[in-house]
Write an enzyme that holds these catalytic residues in place. Sequence first.
Site, mmCIF file in Angstrom:
data_model
loop_
_atom_site.group_PDB
_atom_site.id
_atom_site.type_symbol
_atom_site.label_atom_id
_atom_site.label_comp_id
_atom_site.label_asym_id
_atom_site.label_seq_id
_atom_site.Cartn_x
_atom_site.Cartn_y
_atom_site.Cartn_z
ATOM 1 N N TRP A 102 0.810 -1.226 0.000
ATOM 2 C CA TRP A 102 0.000 0.000 0.000
ATOM 3 C C TRP A 102 0.837 1.268 0.000
ATOM 4 O O TRP A 102 0.370 2.309 -0.452
ATOM 5 C CB TRP A 102 -1.028 -0.024 1.131
ATOM 6 C CG TRP A 102 -1.981 -1.159 0.917
ATOM 7 C CD1 TRP A 102 -2.197 -2.227 1.730
ATOM 8 C CD2 TRP A 102 -2.831 -1.364 -0.231
ATOM 9 N NE1 TRP A 102 -3.114 -3.079 1.164
ATOM 10 C CE2 TRP A 102 -3.513 -2.580 -0.025
ATOM 11 C CE3 TRP A 102 -3.069 -0.651 -1.407
ATOM 12 C CZ2 TRP A 102 -4.426 -3.091 -0.960
ATOM 13 C CZ3 TRP A 102 -3.975 -1.160 -2.339
ATOM 14 C CH2 TRP A 102 -4.640 -2.362 -2.098
ATOM 15 N N ASP A 172 -2.138 6.415 6.187
ATOM 16 C CA ASP A 172 -3.185 5.523 5.675
ATOM 17 C C ASP A 172 -3.492 4.565 6.829
ATOM 18 O O ASP A 172 -2.669 3.720 7.180
ATOM 19 C CB ASP A 172 -2.644 4.776 4.450
ATOM 20 C CG ASP A 172 -3.605 3.698 3.944
ATOM 21 O OD1 ASP A 172 -4.672 3.494 4.556
ATOM 22 O OD2 ASP A 172 -3.270 3.051 2.924
ATOM 23 N N LYS A 196 -13.256 -2.069 6.655
ATOM 24 C CA LYS A 196 -12.623 -2.990 7.599
ATOM 25 C C LYS A 196 -13.200 -2.772 8.999
ATOM 26 O O LYS A 196 -13.878 -3.634 9.538
ATOM 27 C CB LYS A 196 -11.111 -2.822 7.582
ATOM 28 C CG LYS A 196 -10.529 -3.196 6.212
ATOM 29 C CD LYS A 196 -9.313 -2.410 5.891
ATOM 30 C CE LYS A 196 -8.945 -2.398 4.441
ATOM 31 N NZ LYS A 196 -8.800 -3.672 3.770
HETATM 32 N N1 PMP Z 1 -4.559 0.931 2.107
HETATM 33 C C1 PMP Z 1 -4.679 -0.136 2.930
HETATM 34 C C2 PMP Z 1 -3.862 -0.177 4.178
HETATM 35 C C3 PMP Z 1 -5.548 -1.172 2.602
HETATM 36 O O1 PMP Z 1 -5.651 -2.237 3.402
HETATM 37 C C4 PMP Z 1 -6.309 -1.087 1.409
HETATM 38 C C5 PMP Z 1 -7.323 -2.149 1.007
HETATM 39 N N2 PMP Z 1 -7.192 -3.377 1.482
HETATM 40 C C6 PMP Z 1 -6.141 0.025 0.600
HETATM 41 C C7 PMP Z 1 -5.276 1.014 0.983
HETATM 42 C C8 PMP Z 1 -6.940 0.175 -0.683
HETATM 43 O O2 PMP Z 1 -8.231 0.455 -0.349
HETATM 44 P P1 PMP Z 1 -9.380 0.718 -1.433
HETATM 45 O O3 PMP Z 1 -9.614 -0.584 -2.120
HETATM 46 O O4 PMP Z 1 -10.523 1.164 -0.586
HETATM 47 O O5 PMP Z 1 -8.914 1.770 -2.355
#
Ligand code: PMP
Length: 360
Positions: A102, A172, A196
């Site tokens: 991420w 994030d 989540k």
């Molecule tokens: N950042 C983190 C820490 C995540 O766990 C996730 C999704 N699992 C995301 C970003 C991406 O999220 P989204 O699919 O809502 O864009």
Amino acid sequence: MTRVYNFSAGPAVLPEPVLKKAASELFEYKNSGMSVMEMSHRSKVYQEIFDKAEAGLRSLLNVPSNYHILFLQGGAHLQFDMVPLNLFGKSKKCDMIHTGTWTKKAKGAAEKFGTVNIVASSEDKNFNYIPKADPAKFSADADYFYICSNNTIEGTRYVEFPDTGNVPLIADMSSEILSTQLDVSRFGLIFAGAQKNVGPAGVTIVIIRDELAGHAQSITPAMLDYKVHIKERSMYNTPPTYGIYMAALVFDWIKEQGGLAAMEERNIKKAALLYDFIDSSTLFKGTAARQDRSIMNIPFLTSSDELNSEFIKSAEKQGLVNLTGHRSVGGMRASIYNAMPVEGVIKLVDFMKKFEMEHK
Ligand code: PMP
């Protein structure tokens, strides 16, 4: 109907009382004559729901008054773009600690708009730890400093956040928001996809310090400008109305459970149940470095891919579902968010013990 124990990384398990309450209000919300899904976002009845969601989050996280709370769309991914578009200003440079999938995505997005300086990385060990960042490598003129506080895929989390001085810290927190107590004032901006710990997919929470808004680059579309959303209180366009309603119910539920202090205590206990067994097991092995282990996402392996698959299949038959690990780590991953009851973790550990006995 028998509900399973759902260990999905997200969208993930929601608290049962929340689902029941939503079900009881699905057809008609209070005496409005309609479902929340059918309401105008500009109506008085919906505004009350929205205000309750915002106040609920503000009170749970003790969000200081110089921070705005936004409920947006586009997921965490859109924040990977919005953060640099809005915060790259003077130097068009940010510092980042690289801790996995991420931050890689966030880095790629930010590099379209400026320079990303990686001050520490755990890529050398497949991101299984949180690297120590040397402040001597921090850029004094960076527009912001970026981290992912809990790495959903790699199963790591910051025990301590870096001290970035006057440079705003951006996090994030998608996979750990509301799981522990938090000092919001340490951050310039926090964002999190809801799916989540907060509610259904479709809502993204942004908590932003006042002074960071209003400096978006000139190319920034209105929809991606924090200032626009702040001015319109998340109603520049139609917000994800039902998701926000669900989030408000989850905030109520957390409050009823005793707030974030109680959540934290319970989450630490749940994670310890699983880690204690993994640490003593002769078959299962955790993949993240002990000192940095997440209390939300717990990846683990057996000795072979065949056994991993057998474990996942047999667990599913016991109502323990969505335990497949992310392909970049392999094996299994148990996501044990706020809404996963302690009994779910006990049942998983009991099943792991049994599986181990049978595969000695
Ligand atoms: N950042 C983190 C820490 C995540 O766990 C996730 C999704 N699992 C995301 C970003 C991406 O999220 P989204 O699919 O809502 O864009």
